[in-house]
Design a protein around this motif. Structure first.
Motif, PDB file in Angstrom:
ATOM      1  N   ARG A   1     -25.518  37.121  -0.005  1.00 35.76           N
ATOM      2  CA  ARG A   1     -24.321  36.468  -0.547  1.00 35.76           C
ATOM      3  C   ARG A   1     -24.775  35.219  -1.297  1.00 35.76           C
ATOM      4  N   PRO A   2     -23.996  34.773  -2.285  1.00 33.80           N
ATOM      5  CA  PRO A   2     -24.301  33.481  -2.902  1.00 33.80           C
ATOM      6  C   PRO A   2     -24.107  32.375  -1.862  1.00 33.80           C
ATOM      7  N   VAL A   3     -25.109  31.511  -1.737  1.00 28.93           N
ATOM      8  CA  VAL A   3     -25.047  30.406  -0.781  1.00 28.93           C
ATOM      9  C   VAL A   3     -25.222  29.101  -1.546  1.00 28.93           C
ATOM     10  N   VAL A   4     -24.290  28.183  -1.317  1.00 29.61           N
ATOM     11  CA  VAL A   4     -24.366  26.852  -1.913  1.00 29.61           C
ATOM     12  C   VAL A   4     -24.587  25.863  -0.783  1.00 29.61           C
ATOM     13  N   VAL A   5     -25.619  25.029  -0.925  1.00 35.63           N
ATOM     14  CA  VAL A   5     -25.894  24.000   0.080  1.00 35.63           C
ATOM     15  C   VAL A   5     -25.717  22.631  -0.562  1.00 35.63           C
ATOM     16  N   PHE A   6     -24.862  21.827   0.040  1.00 30.61           N
ATOM     17  CA  PHE A   6     -24.716  20.423  -0.338  1.00 30.61           C
ATOM     18  C   PHE A   6     -25.405  19.631   0.757  1.00 30.61           C
TER      19      PHE A   6
ATOM     20  N   LYS B   1     -16.146  23.901  -8.413  1.00 29.74           N
ATOM     21  CA  LYS B   1     -16.063  25.101  -9.259  1.00 29.74           C
ATOM     22  C   LYS B   1     -17.330  25.291 -10.099  1.00 29.74           C
ATOM     23  N   PRO B   2     -17.794  24.278 -10.843  1.00 35.47           N
ATOM     24  CA  PRO B   2     -19.002  24.507 -11.642  1.00 35.47           C
ATOM     25  C   PRO B   2     -20.228  24.853 -10.792  1.00 35.47           C
ATOM     26  N   VAL B   3     -20.348  24.244  -9.631  1.00 37.77           N
ATOM     27  CA  VAL B   3     -21.498  24.534  -8.769  1.00 37.77           C
ATOM     28  C   VAL B   3     -21.418  25.970  -8.247  1.00 37.77           C
ATOM     29  N   ILE B   4     -20.238  26.402  -7.840  1.00 33.25           N
ATOM     30  CA  ILE B   4     -20.080  27.780  -7.368  1.00 33.25           C
ATOM     31  C   ILE B   4     -20.322  28.757  -8.519  1.00 33.25           C
ATOM     32  N   ASP B   5     -19.854  28.428  -9.719  1.00 33.77           N
ATOM     33  CA  ASP B   5     -20.107  29.290 -10.883  1.00 33.77           C
ATOM     34  C   ASP B   5     -21.604  29.453 -11.131  1.00 33.77           C
TER      35      ASP B   5
ATOM     36  N   ALA C   1     -27.729  27.737  -4.831  1.00 27.69           N
ATOM     37  CA  ALA C   1     -27.615  26.401  -5.414  1.00 27.69           C
ATOM     38  C   ALA C   1     -27.790  25.370  -4.303  1.00 27.69           C
ATOM     39  N   TYR C   2     -28.676  24.402  -4.550  1.00 32.09           N
ATOM     40  CA  TYR C   2     -28.939  23.325  -3.589  1.00 32.09           C
ATOM     41  C   TYR C   2     -28.602  22.034  -4.305  1.00 32.09           C
ATOM     42  N   VAL C   3     -27.550  21.354  -3.846  1.00 33.65           N
ATOM     43  CA  VAL C   3     -27.059  20.153  -4.504  1.00 33.65           C
ATOM     44  C   VAL C   3     -27.269  18.959  -3.593  1.00 33.65           C
ATOM     45  N   VAL C   4     -27.943  17.951  -4.132  1.00 38.61           N
ATOM     46  CA  VAL C   4     -28.253  16.745  -3.362  1.00 38.61           C
ATOM     47  C   VAL C   4     -27.203  15.670  -3.646  1.00 38.61           C
ATOM     48  N   ASP C   5     -26.960  14.831  -2.658  1.00 41.57           N
ATOM     49  CA  ASP C   5     -26.071  13.670  -2.759  1.00 41.57           C
ATOM     50  C   ASP C   5     -24.594  14.000  -2.678  1.00 41.57           C
ATOM     51  N   GLY C   6     -24.283  14.915  -1.799  1.00 43.52           N
ATOM     52  CA  GLY C   6     -22.884  15.112  -1.452  1.00 43.52           C
ATOM     53  C   GLY C   6     -22.083  15.996  -2.375  1.00 43.52           C
ATOM     54  N   LEU C   7     -20.881  16.205  -1.940  1.00 42.87           N
ATOM     55  CA  LEU C   7     -19.970  17.141  -2.588  1.00 42.87           C
ATOM     56  C   LEU C   7     -18.755  16.394  -3.086  1.00 42.87           C
ATOM     57  N   GLU C   8     -18.511  16.508  -4.364  1.00 44.61           N
ATOM     58  CA  GLU C   8     -17.291  15.952  -4.936  1.00 44.61           C
ATOM     59  C   GLU C   8     -16.387  17.121  -5.296  1.00 44.61           C
ATOM     60  N   PRO C   9     -15.115  17.046  -4.945  1.00 41.63           N
ATOM     61  CA  PRO C   9     -14.204  18.169  -5.206  1.00 41.63           C
ATOM     62  C   PRO C   9     -14.239  18.673  -6.647  1.00 41.63           C
ATOM     63  N   LYS C  10     -14.379  17.787  -7.629  1.00 44.54           N
ATOM     64  CA  LYS C  10     -14.368  18.226  -9.027  1.00 44.54           C
ATOM     65  C   LYS C  10     -15.625  19.018  -9.397  1.00 44.54           C
TER      66      LYS C  10
END
Length: 193
Positions: free
Chosen positions: A76-81, A112-116, A100-109
């Protein structure tokens, strides 16, 4: 396009509630919220989410092992903040199947782009896996056919072309592929010594 179901994993209930609100605003449906990735494999099998979103300070070894097991059996697609920007941790996460591995937290805005991006990367990775598996299978088939031809050539004293035509004729008679007949032939030859 169908609404994607997202499984949220976050040990903080407050943060999880914020993530769920952000997902809803972005047009996603929350399939479930877990407080840890401990039994992720089992939960994914049960819930069958389209995407998994994990919010953590740093993915633990157990979390990465659970993700790797899940990636092998039910990718499955996995996104880690995460807050951890250590390159070794990021590499281990990517090897475990993180899209996708995103550093420095999750901002609601940014949801969508990160999941895309994660969906696009996941699809590309799955296509590469399919191509690799197909190439591997073709190579294995070729090896089996060559082995079977070699056995036939030795047993019957025929050339390679005649051995191939014999295998092809057997395959057509049995309604199997040449590689399947070759595998059967090799197995029989092993039994007979």
């Amino acid at each position: 396009m169908a609404v994607l179901n997202v499984l949220v994993v976050d040990e903080s209930r407050k943060r999880a509630a914020e993530i769920c609100a952000g997902l809803a605003c972005a047009g996603y449906q929350v399939a479930a919220v877990l407080s840890s990735a401990y039994d992720l494999h089992m939960k994914v099998e049960e819930i069958k989410p389209d995407v998994i979103l994990i919010q953590t300070d740093s993915p633990s070894r157990d979390t990465l092992e659970n993700m790797a097991a899940m990636d092998r059996e039910m990718p499955r697609p996995v996104v880690v903040f995460a807050n951890d920007s250590d390159s070794k941790t990021i590499r281990r996460a990517m090897k475990a199947g993180v899209s996708a591995y995103v550093v420095d937290g999750l901002e609601p805005k940014r949801i969508k782009p990160v999941i895309d991006v994660a969906l696009a990367r996941f699809e590309e990775h799955q296509e590469l896996r399919r191509a690799r598996d197909e190439a591997r299978q073709k190579l294995n088939d070729r090896i089996a056919i060559d082995r079977a031809k070699g056995i036939l050539m030795k047993l019957r004293g025929i050339d390679e072309d005649a051995a191939y035509h014999t295998l092809r004729k057997l395959a057509m008679e049995r309604g199997k592929t040449i590689s399947a007949v070759s595998e059967d032939f090799i197995a029989t030859a092993r039994l007979l010594g």
